[in-house]
Design an enzyme around this catalytic site. Structure first.
Site, PDB file in Angstrom:
ATOM      1  N   ARG A 120      44.213  43.202  48.872  1.00  5.55           N
ATOM      2  CA  ARG A 120      43.343  42.553  47.893  1.00  5.55           C
ATOM      3  C   ARG A 120      44.161  42.214  46.650  1.00  5.55           C
ATOM      4  O   ARG A 120      44.048  42.838  45.596  1.00  5.55           O
ATOM      5  CB  ARG A 120      42.170  43.471  47.533  1.00  5.55           C
ATOM      6  CG  ARG A 120      41.329  43.935  48.708  1.00  5.55           C
ATOM      7  CD  ARG A 120      40.755  42.801  49.530  1.00  5.55           C
ATOM      8  NE  ARG A 120      39.716  42.063  48.847  1.00  5.55           N
ATOM      9  CZ  ARG A 120      38.421  42.353  48.896  1.00  5.55           C
ATOM     10  NH1 ARG A 120      37.999  43.399  49.579  1.00  5.55           N
ATOM     11  NH2 ARG A 120      37.533  41.613  48.277  1.00  5.55           N
ATOM     12  N   GLN A 125      44.618  36.178  48.338  1.00  6.07           N
ATOM     13  CA  GLN A 125      43.219  35.768  48.330  1.00  6.07           C
ATOM     14  C   GLN A 125      42.908  34.694  49.366  1.00  6.07           C
ATOM     15  O   GLN A 125      41.851  34.707  49.988  1.00  6.07           O
ATOM     16  CB  GLN A 125      42.830  35.246  46.936  1.00  6.07           C
ATOM     17  CG  GLN A 125      42.520  36.343  45.940  1.00  6.07           C
ATOM     18  CD  GLN A 125      42.086  35.782  44.589  1.00  6.07           C
ATOM     19  OE1 GLN A 125      42.328  34.620  44.291  1.00  6.07           O
ATOM     20  NE2 GLN A 125      41.451  36.607  43.784  1.00  6.07           N
ATOM     21  N   ASP A 128      42.185  36.258  52.828  1.00 10.90           N
ATOM     22  CA  ASP A 128      41.259  37.390  52.865  1.00 10.90           C
ATOM     23  C   ASP A 128      39.994  37.041  53.658  1.00 10.90           C
ATOM     24  O   ASP A 128      39.025  36.505  53.114  1.00 10.90           O
ATOM     25  CB  ASP A 128      40.912  37.790  51.428  1.00 10.90           C
ATOM     26  CG  ASP A 128      40.122  39.082  51.353  1.00 10.90           C
ATOM     27  OD1 ASP A 128      39.684  39.580  52.406  1.00 10.90           O
ATOM     28  OD2 ASP A 128      39.944  39.583  50.228  1.00 10.90           O
ATOM     29  N   SER A 131      36.600  38.661  52.369  1.00  9.84           N
ATOM     30  CA  SER A 131      35.943  37.976  51.261  1.00  9.84           C
ATOM     31  C   SER A 131      35.252  36.702  51.737  1.00  9.84           C
ATOM     32  O   SER A 131      34.119  36.404  51.343  1.00  9.84           O
ATOM     33  CB  SER A 131      36.956  37.642  50.161  1.00  9.84           C
ATOM     34  OG  SER A 131      37.389  38.817  49.514  1.00  9.84           O
ATOM     35  N   TYR A 226      37.516  47.556  45.229  1.00  2.00           N
ATOM     36  CA  TYR A 226      36.433  48.225  45.941  1.00  2.00           C
ATOM     37  C   TYR A 226      35.907  49.401  45.128  1.00  2.00           C
ATOM     38  O   TYR A 226      36.590  49.944  44.250  1.00  2.00           O
ATOM     39  CB  TYR A 226      36.920  48.759  47.296  1.00  2.00           C
ATOM     40  CG  TYR A 226      37.122  47.702  48.350  1.00  2.00           C
ATOM     41  CD1 TYR A 226      36.037  47.097  48.963  1.00  2.00           C
ATOM     42  CD2 TYR A 226      38.401  47.331  48.741  1.00  2.00           C
ATOM     43  CE1 TYR A 226      36.225  46.135  49.952  1.00  2.00           C
ATOM     44  CE2 TYR A 226      38.596  46.370  49.724  1.00  2.00           C
ATOM     45  CZ  TYR A 226      37.503  45.785  50.325  1.00  2.00           C
ATOM     46  OH  TYR A 226      37.686  44.839  51.303  1.00  2.00           O
TER      47      TYR A 226
END
Length: 375
Positions: A120, A125, A128, A131, A226
């Site tokens: 993360r 990004q 990911d 996500s 998280y």
């Protein structure tokens, strides 16, 4: 180099790579073989794949000849055994909790990447998948809540009188939670949100929801955004706060999860029994233990007039855009391990290292290695 794209198991409508992604792979000097029917759930025909330059083949032929296998759901151990010993497997394997599979991959000296392990970080990004799919799930969860209520989401002013807006409580303001909040707001509901992370408050307020504060949460900057496990005192305080707000809610959407651990229990049985008849709970964490004490994975149950949806993999209900987003994540990751049409693994790259379950009999991902040492 031959890249294989497999058809997902029954109940999974997505496909790892759509024809537009295949076209990109072919431009990198690779050969792509696609299992017949792989795109069917996303309304893509074999002919469309062939038009881009891919070859359609049966599953066994792909397993036994491909240098790299791309799929979403992990393969069985028997299918992994059919793969070439040098082949690379990319999937979502749940490597941190499906330890039997992880150990099998190690024993067989396989090379495997589990896409839920993508770090993360800002640089990662675009790769990911968690996500991306959380965005789809959060959106769909709000729609499911709206379509399941016996009343409107928005406020209405009619000749027959005024209708007050539905009240929605979203628990967990990560990617899925924020998308659920935004969608519920667009549908006209009044939205309240709770998250243990103080950083989430500003995001919640920025999209028009009201943030529920519970003081005393523990945070960890190294947790990659998280939530982390909390003290017993704080857990009870948050349960009491959620209980109070749940009694006024028409719909609750829960999204709170901790990687590699059972989902935190936030909606107790007493809370469900105290809710208004006709209200609904959408538990996106049902497959990892559930945020609601009564939710069942992949089942819808009714308790005291409250319907509880233990939903798993809502992303598969929007397969076209979900597959498009998933495939883009895959392509961005594959750029790191495909050079000049061949596989090139650079374990000095933190994303490659962090995502790799194992290679040559060695656990590569630090997170996987830690879990295995603790088991």
């Amino acid at each position: 180099m031959k890249i294989g794209i497999l058809k997902e198991p029954k109940g999974e409508a997505r496909v790892a790579l759509l024809p537009e992604a295949v076209k990109t792979l072919l431009s990198w000097g690779t050969e792509v073989i696609v299992e017949s029917g792989a795109g069917q759930g996303s309304f893509v025909s074999d002919g469309t794949y062939e038009t881009t330059g891919a070859t359609i083949a049966p599953r066994e032929a792909i397993l036994t000849t491909a240098d790299m296998i791309c799929c979403i759901q992990s393969l069985s151990t028997s299918e992994i055994s059919q793969m070439k010993s040098s082949a690379v497997l990319l999937a979502q394997m749940g490597a941190l909790y499906n330890l039997d599979l992880t150990k099998f991959l190690l024993e067989e000296k396989r090379t495997a990447f589990s896409m839920e392990l993508v770090p993360r970080t800002t640089r990662a990004q675009s790769m990911d998948v968690l996500s991306s799919m959380a965005t789809v799930s959060g959106y769909k969860a709000a729609l499911l809540a709206a379509s399941s209520l016996p009343r409107f989401f928005p406020m209405f002013m009619t000749a027959a009188g005024s209708i007050t807006p539905a009240r929605v409580l979203v628990i967990g303001a990560g990617v899925a939670g924020l998308q659920a909040i935004a969608t519920a707001k667009r549908l006209g509901a009044t939205v309240y949100a709770f998250d243990v992370r103080r950083a989430a408050k500003e995001e919640v307020l920025s999209i028009g929801a009201k943030f529920i504060d519970v003081e005393g949460a523990k945070e960890d900057k190294g947790a990659g955004g998280y939530a982390v496990e909390q003290s017993e005192e704080y857990i009870q305080k948050q349960k009491d706060t959620i209980h109070e707000h749940a009694q006024k809610a028409d719909a609750i959407i829960t999204t709170a999860q901790i990687p590699g651990r059972k989902a935190p229990l936030l909606v107790e049985e007493r809370t469900v029994l105290a809710m208004k008849p006709g209200s609904v709970i959408i538990d996106l964490a049902a497959s990892s233990g559930g945020n609601c004490a009564l939710s069942q994975p992949d089942q819808t149950i009714e308790i005291n007039g409250v319907r509880i949806f233990g939903v798993d993999n809502l992303a598969t209900q929007l397969p076209q855009d979900a597959s498009k987003m998933y495939g883009k994540n895959y392509l961005n990751f594959l750029k790191l391990i495909i050079k000049d049409g061949a596989i090139h693994l650079n374990f000095e790259d933190d994303i490659v290292l962090g995502t790799c379950v194992c290679h040559a009999g060695e656990a590569k991902s630090p997170r996987v290695a830690q879990i295995l040492n603790q088991s």
